[in-house]
Design an enzyme around this catalytic site. Structure first.
Site, short mmCIF file in Angstrom:
data_model
loop_
_atom_site.label_atom_id
_atom_site.label_comp_id
_atom_site.label_asym_id
_atom_site.label_seq_id
_atom_site.Cartn_x
_atom_site.Cartn_y
_atom_site.Cartn_z
N SER A 64 7.73 8.03 -6.33
CA SER A 64 7.03 6.73 -6.25
C SER A 64 5.93 6.67 -7.31
O SER A 64 5.74 5.66 -7.98
CB SER A 64 6.39 6.54 -4.87
N ALA A 159 10.34 2.68 -4.39
CA ALA A 159 9.07 3.41 -4.34
C ALA A 159 8.26 2.90 -3.14
O ALA A 159 8.31 1.72 -2.82
CB ALA A 159 8.30 3.19 -5.63
N LYS A 160 7.53 3.81 -2.51
CA LYS A 160 6.67 3.40 -1.39
C LYS A 160 5.30 3.03 -1.94
O LYS A 160 4.38 3.84 -1.97
CB LYS A 160 6.53 4.55 -0.38
N ILE A 161 5.19 1.79 -2.41
CA ILE A 161 3.98 1.29 -3.08
C ILE A 161 3.13 0.55 -2.05
O ILE A 161 3.63 -0.34 -1.35
CB ILE A 161 4.37 0.34 -4.23
N TYR A 165 3.71 -3.48 0.72
CA TYR A 165 3.80 -3.62 2.17
C TYR A 165 3.20 -4.92 2.71
O TYR A 165 3.32 -5.21 3.89
CB TYR A 165 3.23 -2.37 2.86
#
Ligand code: PPE
Length: 308
Positions: A64, A159-161, A165
């Site tokens: 990420s 990617a865990k951005i 969220y």
């Protein structure tokens, strides 16, 4: 879900007392959502507390960061050790949820993130069933959201951005306000993508189906991957297939997977019962084997555990 404070938070190599784990209000990531994070769980096992799939989570954190061109000042091994350390330092022998975060710190402002300092923190605290014990046992009521998942060419979904969220939060609030437990989001092409913080599976004629993550604009879930391995080992056929909303309405069973949520049966989608609305036999078998696995009760998956 409330947080239960523990003693320390790991911040850039130091154990900082929980209440002193603060950042400046001009922290870059607070303004532009330019952070990346992970959700990781540790469980109590017969051999002591262990973090589940620590390497995979840490590698995904680094991936990420790569997407956002963040130069993380620690190696995968160092960050794995930091996570084990925070579990030990806080005496979390019964297990916990871990939240590693890579963020751009104080010192630069403006949309170019490249001159910013890169900071890392790891917090850990005891966390119960994310969608509630009732959801785990009896299933959750889902609503297809009017909010679509990001187009991967707008905001990278692999990617865990942190900033991404906002999309999940909008969908979650919409679902909760309408009286449901959780939302399902469609991709830009109208196919099923994922939930606000979970991947999704259906069971049809004994076959287990989940959307292909990249094409569906979904995160490649580590729980999804664990469940696929577990289900194959139990003898099930698994397929990655694009799904549309009626595939959910007409499925025999459906369930969702995520580190925080774990494995949760879906009882209905848009008020249509999935099957008879009760957790089905395949879902129950996989859920049982998943919990046995994370708790270190299945020898063949011991490689997935890192003991603190
Ligand atoms: N999709 C999304 C969008 C997602 O955020 C998660 C994890 C998953 C799928 C499942 O991925 P995995 O955990 O690797 O199986 N969501 C994390 C954050 C949840 C939150 O509410 O915050 C998590 O489960 O920890």
């Amino acid at each position: 879900m409330p947080i239960t404070p523990t003693q320390y938070i790991w911040m850039d190599g130091e154990m900082v007392p929980w209440d002193q784990a603060r950042v400046h209000v001009l922290t870059h990531s607070l303004h532009y959502g330019s952070g990346v994070f992970e959700g990781v769980r540790a469980y109590k096992t017969p051999q002591g507390v262990a973090i589940f799939r620590l390497r995979e989570h840490t590698e995904r954190l680094m991936a990420s960061a790569k997407v956002l061109m963040m130069d993380v000042p620690y190696s995968v091994e160092e960050l794995m050790e930091a996570q084990l350390e925070i579990v030990r330092a806080n005496g979390l022998v019964d297990g916990c949820y871990l939240r590693p975060l890579v963020y751009l710190g104080y010192g630069e402002m403006g949309l170019n993130p490249l001159p910013c300092t890169v900071n890392v923190s790891v917090a850990a605290w005891p966390w119960g069933a994310y969608l509630g014990d009732d959801g785990l046992n009896n299933g959750v009521r889902m609503k297809i959201s009017s909010w679509h998942r990001h187009d991967p060419n707008a905001v990278p979904t692999a990617a865990k951005i942190t900033g991404a969220y906002v999309n999940s939060s909008l969908a979650k609030v919409e679902a909760l306000k309408a009286g449901y437990d959780e939302a399902i989001m469609l991709g830009g092409d109208g196919r099923i993508s994922e939930c606000t913080g979970e991947n999704l599976f259906i069971v049809r004629d004994g076959v287990i189906i989940t959307p292909p993550s990249s094409e569906a604009g979904a995160l490649k879930g580590i729980t999804q991957d664990s469940v696929i391995t577990i289900a194959r080992d139990l003898g099930y056929e698994i397929r990655h297939e694009a799904l549309i909303r009626t595939d959910l309405y007409l499925a025999d069973e459906a369930f969702l997977t995520g580190t925080a949520a774990e494995v949760v049966p879906i009882s209905s989608v848009d008020d249509r019962l999935v099957g008879d609305g009760k957790p089905g036999p395949v879902t129950k078998e996989i859920q049982k084997q998943y919990f046995a696995t994370v708790r270190g009760e299945v020898v063949r998956y011991h490689d997935w555990l890192s003991h603190a």
